[in-house]
Design a protein around this motif. Structure first.
Motif, PDB file in Angstrom:
ATOM      1  N   ALA A 175       0.827  -1.200   0.000  1.00  0.00           N
ATOM      2  CA  ALA A 175       0.000   0.000   0.000  1.00  0.00           C
ATOM      3  C   ALA A 175       0.862   1.250   0.000  1.00  0.00           C
ATOM      4  CB  ALA A 175      -0.927  -0.003   1.222  1.00  0.00           C
ATOM      5  N   ALA A 176       1.950   1.230   0.745  1.00  0.00           N
ATOM      6  CA  ALA A 176       2.856   2.375   0.754  1.00  0.00           C
ATOM      7  C   ALA A 176       3.463   2.585  -0.616  1.00  0.00           C
ATOM      8  CB  ALA A 176       3.950   2.163   1.797  1.00  0.00           C
ATOM      9  N   LEU A 177       3.804   1.490  -1.284  1.00  0.00           N
ATOM     10  CA  LEU A 177       4.374   1.581  -2.627  1.00  0.00           C
ATOM     11  C   LEU A 177       3.399   2.254  -3.575  1.00  0.00           C
ATOM     12  CD1 LEU A 177       6.528   0.760  -4.786  1.00  0.00           C
ATOM     13  CD2 LEU A 177       5.162  -1.287  -5.130  1.00  0.00           C
ATOM     14  N   ALA A 178       2.147   1.891  -3.487  1.00  0.00           N
ATOM     15  CA  ALA A 178       1.141   2.435  -4.393  1.00  0.00           C
ATOM     16  C   ALA A 178       0.661   3.814  -3.990  1.00  0.00           C
ATOM     17  CB  ALA A 178      -0.065   1.482  -4.453  1.00  0.00           C
ATOM     18  N   GLY A 179       1.140   4.351  -2.862  1.00  0.00           N
ATOM     19  CA  GLY A 179       0.719   5.672  -2.434  1.00  0.00           C
ATOM     20  C   GLY A 179      -0.662   5.691  -1.838  1.00  0.00           C
ATOM     21  N   ILE A 180      -1.156   4.548  -1.376  1.00  0.00           N
ATOM     22  CA  ILE A 180      -2.522   4.495  -0.849  1.00  0.00           C
ATOM     23  C   ILE A 180      -2.666   5.338   0.412  1.00  0.00           C
ATOM     24  CG2 ILE A 180      -4.226   2.942   0.188  1.00  0.00           C
ATOM     25  CD1 ILE A 180      -3.386   0.847  -1.767  1.00  0.00           C
ATOM     26  N   ALA A 181      -1.572   5.520   1.147  1.00  0.00           N
ATOM     27  CA  ALA A 181      -1.663   6.342   2.354  1.00  0.00           C
ATOM     28  C   ALA A 181      -2.181   7.737   2.032  1.00  0.00           C
ATOM     29  CB  ALA A 181      -0.293   6.428   3.029  1.00  0.00           C
ATOM     30  N   ALA A 182      -1.896   8.202   0.816  1.00  0.00           N
ATOM     31  CA  ALA A 182      -2.318   9.549   0.437  1.00  0.00           C
ATOM     32  C   ALA A 182      -3.817   9.653   0.230  1.00  0.00           C
ATOM     33  CB  ALA A 182      -1.607   9.980  -0.839  1.00  0.00           C
ATOM     34  N   THR A 183      -4.500   8.554   0.060  1.00  0.00           N
ATOM     35  CA  THR A 183      -5.931   8.606  -0.241  1.00  0.00           C
ATOM     36  C   THR A 183      -6.795   8.614   1.012  1.00  0.00           C
ATOM     37  OG1 THR A 183      -6.265   6.204  -0.259  1.00  0.00           O
ATOM     38  CG2 THR A 183      -5.439   7.217  -2.284  1.00  0.00           C
ATOM     39  N   GLY A 184      -6.226   8.335   2.157  1.00  0.00           N
ATOM     40  CA  GLY A 184      -7.007   8.284   3.372  1.00  0.00           C
ATOM     41  C   GLY A 184      -7.833   7.025   3.517  1.00  0.00           C
ATOM     42  N   ARG A 205     -15.010   9.160  -2.800  1.00  0.00           N
ATOM     43  CA  ARG A 205     -13.923  10.012  -3.281  1.00  0.00           C
ATOM     44  C   ARG A 205     -12.567   9.445  -2.888  1.00  0.00           C
ATOM     45  NH1 ARG A 205     -17.572  14.440  -2.169  1.00  0.00           N
ATOM     46  NH2 ARG A 205     -16.768  14.590  -0.038  1.00  0.00           N
ATOM     47  N   ALA A 206     -12.501   8.853  -1.701  1.00  0.00           N
ATOM     48  CA  ALA A 206     -11.239   8.247  -1.272  1.00  0.00           C
ATOM     49  C   ALA A 206     -10.851   7.088  -2.188  1.00  0.00           C
ATOM     50  CB  ALA A 206     -11.355   7.760   0.172  1.00  0.00           C
ATOM     51  N   ASP A 212      -6.567   6.737  -8.816  1.00  0.00           N
ATOM     52  CA  ASP A 212      -5.616   7.680  -9.415  1.00  0.00           C
ATOM     53  C   ASP A 212      -4.193   7.351  -8.979  1.00  0.00           C
ATOM     54  OD1 ASP A 212      -7.614   9.043 -10.712  1.00  0.00           O
ATOM     55  OD2 ASP A 212      -7.841  10.565  -9.147  1.00  0.00           O
ATOM     56  N   GLU A 213      -4.028   6.951  -7.715  1.00  0.00           N
ATOM     57  CA  GLU A 213      -2.698   6.604  -7.224  1.00  0.00           C
ATOM     58  C   GLU A 213      -2.163   5.351  -7.922  1.00  0.00           C
ATOM     59  OE1 GLU A 213      -0.614   8.143  -5.408  1.00  0.00           O
ATOM     60  OE2 GLU A 213      -1.902   9.812  -4.841  1.00  0.00           O
ATOM     61  N   PHE A 214      -3.028   4.374  -8.136  1.00  0.00           N
ATOM     62  CA  PHE A 214      -2.613   3.187  -8.890  1.00  0.00           C
ATOM     63  C   PHE A 214      -2.107   3.599 -10.275  1.00  0.00           C
ATOM     64  CE2 PHE A 214      -5.207   0.184  -6.187  1.00  0.00           C
ATOM     65  CZ  PHE A 214      -4.146  -0.651  -5.880  1.00  0.00           C
ATOM     66  N   ARG A 215      -2.864   4.472 -10.929  1.00  0.00           N
ATOM     67  CA  ARG A 215      -2.520   4.888 -12.283  1.00  0.00           C
ATOM     68  C   ARG A 215      -1.195   5.641 -12.302  1.00  0.00           C
ATOM     69  NH1 ARG A 215      -7.183   7.166 -13.179  1.00  0.00           N
ATOM     70  NH2 ARG A 215      -8.147   5.210 -13.792  1.00  0.00           N
ATOM     71  N   ARG A 216      -1.004   6.535 -11.341  1.00  0.00           N
ATOM     72  CA  ARG A 216       0.220   7.326 -11.299  1.00  0.00           C
ATOM     73  C   ARG A 216       1.424   6.447 -10.989  1.00  0.00           C
ATOM     74  NH1 ARG A 216       3.333  10.078  -7.658  1.00  0.00           N
ATOM     75  NH2 ARG A 216       2.107   9.339  -5.890  1.00  0.00           N
ATOM     76  N   THR A 257     -16.875   4.601  -9.902  1.00  0.00           N
ATOM     77  CA  THR A 257     -15.540   4.457  -9.316  1.00  0.00           C
ATOM     78  C   THR A 257     -15.081   3.006  -9.336  1.00  0.00           C
ATOM     79  OG1 THR A 257     -15.914   6.367  -7.887  1.00  0.00           O
ATOM     80  CG2 THR A 257     -14.164   4.853  -7.239  1.00  0.00           C
ATOM     81  N   LEU A 258     -15.994   2.076  -9.044  1.00  0.00           N
ATOM     82  CA  LEU A 258     -15.629   0.660  -9.097  1.00  0.00           C
ATOM     83  C   LEU A 258     -15.361   0.210 -10.531  1.00  0.00           C
ATOM     84  CD1 LEU A 258     -18.044  -0.894  -6.444  1.00  0.00           C
ATOM     85  CD2 LEU A 258     -15.588  -0.456  -6.224  1.00  0.00           C
ATOM     86  N   ALA A 259     -16.067   0.796 -11.495  1.00  0.00           N
ATOM     87  CA  ALA A 259     -15.779   0.501 -12.899  1.00  0.00           C
ATOM     88  C   ALA A 259     -14.379   0.982 -13.257  1.00  0.00           C
ATOM     89  CB  ALA A 259     -16.813   1.169 -13.804  1.00  0.00           C
TER      90      ALA A 259
END
Length: 497
Positions: A175-184, A205-206, A212-216, A257-259
């Motif tokens: 999760a840290a690798l993917a930046g998930i912490a930034a999404t809350g 929204r989270a 978006d973090e996955f994509r980036r 969002t799930l799509a």
């Protein structure tokens, strides 16, 4: 008057250096354009940055960030920074020159992406983000000309070793690798059984920010490290959404969002060379898009379905393109049409249909020349001149014309994209393959060997498989030469290191 020293490492600049940076620092920075660099603490004390922060205008902060002397005499392009933030160049221009942003979720996300120290912000970060930001902002030793920043894949590898590492700890590392912490949404994902039974718009929204973090992150490090995590996150969120309650408004946003998450998961399975798993996610995305009458999401899913089915079911691939063109009639942008015609051109080449290929390729080039649009969907950021050339090259390879393919790939490698590093590596591998098919084994070996350091940093199953196949071909006794032996030895050493 020019500076006598590089503002990044302090080294002396040559008299004819007008870039504002020494050559080693320029090279190091090119590697980091896919994500913001780790800047020293003094970066945030620069006058224009401090004034923008004092004005509480994040758009002006971004502009001051781009023009900071740390980056050299040439400001960072808006297209590069927009890519970090997950928006278009036109959107970033409006943010920089328009009224201040007021949405806390976007303020929080952008502050974390740029690693702005919390003490400079006029809003509060969630507690867990404050810890991350303080860690990122801690004084760091600047990488000198011969040093490289720490690799995230090394951290991941360590988390996957034995020694009692639990599944939960591994999840947090991923999760840290993917930046998930930034999404809350990290707590939500790590412990779904403790989540609320109802779903709010804030939680949707989270999840959207998470996609978006996955994509980036995918654009920076490739799919291998993210695919398994995306599959797990998709399963957990889909299960949660099936059991929870929510309003009609939230439900429509949740389905979209799930799509989006299903499409991103499908893409990661394709790029990680786990193609059979992708179809179910794309079928799900199409279904969810139709639940909410969302043609934009449906078209995206069809575009990826055309990519997925091209080799095994080329007829279905063309049907997917036609469905996407029908669904986007009246609102589709030129960049979207470019992508769809490129998909068709590549499929016609698979079918060895030369006239179909030329017809679709001409349409793609004609649409591309119409330019970008403010209405372009964010996922179209990769549809560049390099991508048009790349698909042309892949088509020529499929049509048995490696000489023309090599010309297309060479045009890409000679004009590299600073942002789409993974795509750049992919097409460089294709150049090596084209050289091999021409019988130029020395050029193939030389091109592939130069790629080995980059392939280790950008993990794509497709690239790894093709490079392994090339090594197998060039390693055969009848193709042995000094160049091929050198590549084979370097490849084997890199793989077994």
């Amino acid at each position: 008057m020019t500076h006598a020293n590089c503002p990044r490492c302090g080294g002396r600049l040559a008299r004819d250096n007008d870039s504002g940076r020494c050559a080693p620092c320029q090279a190091a920075e090119r590697d980091r354009l896919s994500a913001p660099p780790v800047v020293p603490a003094s970066f945030w004390e620069h006058g224009p940055v401090r004034r923008a922060l004092a004005e509480r205008h994040l758009g002006r902060v971004v502009r001051a960030y781009r023009f900071h002397p740390y980056h050299g005499r040439t400001a960072l392009p808006q297209t590069v920074v927009a890519g970090w933030l997950g928006i278009t160049q036109a959107q970033l221009s409006r943010v920089e020159n328009g009224p201040p942003l007021v949405h806390l979720d976007r303020l929080t996300h952008w502050a974390q992406v740029l690693r702005i120290p919390p003490r400079f912000l006029w809003f509060s970060l969630p507690a867990r983000l404050t810890k991350v930001a303080e860690y990122d902002a801690a004084p760091v030793k600047e990488a000198g000309p011969t040093e490289r920043p720490a690799r995230t894949d090394a951290t991941l590898a360590a988390s996957n070793q034995g020694g009692g590492t639990t599944d939960r700890r591994q999840f947090h590392a991923l999760a840290a690798l993917a930046g998930i912490a930034a999404t809350g949404s990290l707590d939500l994902l790590a412990a779904p059984h403790n989540t609320a039974r109802g779903i709010s718009m804030e939680q949707v929204r989270a999840v959207s920010s998470l996609v978006d973090e996955f994509r980036r992150t995918d654009a920076a490090v490739g799919a291998n490290q993210l695919c398994g995590l995306a599959i797990r996150v998709h399963a957990q969120l889909s299960d949660w959404a099936a059991k929870a309650t929510y309003s009609r408004e939230v439900g429509e946003a949740l389905q979209a969002t799930l799509a989006d998450l299903a499409i991103e998961t499908a893409w990661l399975t394709i790029d990680a060379n786990r193609r059979p798993e992708a179809r179910a996610y794309l079928n799900e995305a199409i279904t969810r898009a139709r639940y909410t009458d969302d043609p934009r999401m449906e078209v995206r899913a069809f575009a990826y379905l055309a990519l997925l089915t091209r080799e095994d079911r080329p007829g279905e691939s063309l049907h997917a393109v036609e469905a996407a063109l029908r669904s986007s009639a009246g609102w589709g942008t030129p960049r979207l049409a470019t992508l769809l015609h490129l998909r068709a051109a590549r499929t016609y080449a698979t079918l060895n249909d030369m006239s179909g290929f030329h017809r679709a390729m001409s349409r793609a080039q004609r649409e591309f020349e119409r330019g970008a649009s403010e209405d372009d969907m964010p996922f179209l950021h990769f549809v560049t001149a390099q991508e048009v050339k790349g698909i042309e090259g892949l088509a020529y390879l499929a049509l048995g014309q490696p000489e023309r393919a090599a010309d297309s790939f060479r045009a890409i490698t000679e004009n590299p994209s600073p942002v789409l590093r993974r795509n750049q590596i992919y097409y460089s591998v294709q150049l090596a393959i084209a050289a091999y098919r021409q019988g130029n084994h020395a050029e193939a070996a030389y091109t592939a060997m130069n790629l080995l350091p980059d392939v280790g940093r950008v993990n794509s199953g497709r690239v790894s498989l093709q490079l392994a196949q090339l090594r197998s071909h060039l390693g055969q006794p009848q193709r042995q030469s000094a160049a091929t032996r050198k590549f084979v030895e370097a490849y084997d050493q890199a793989v077994h290191a």
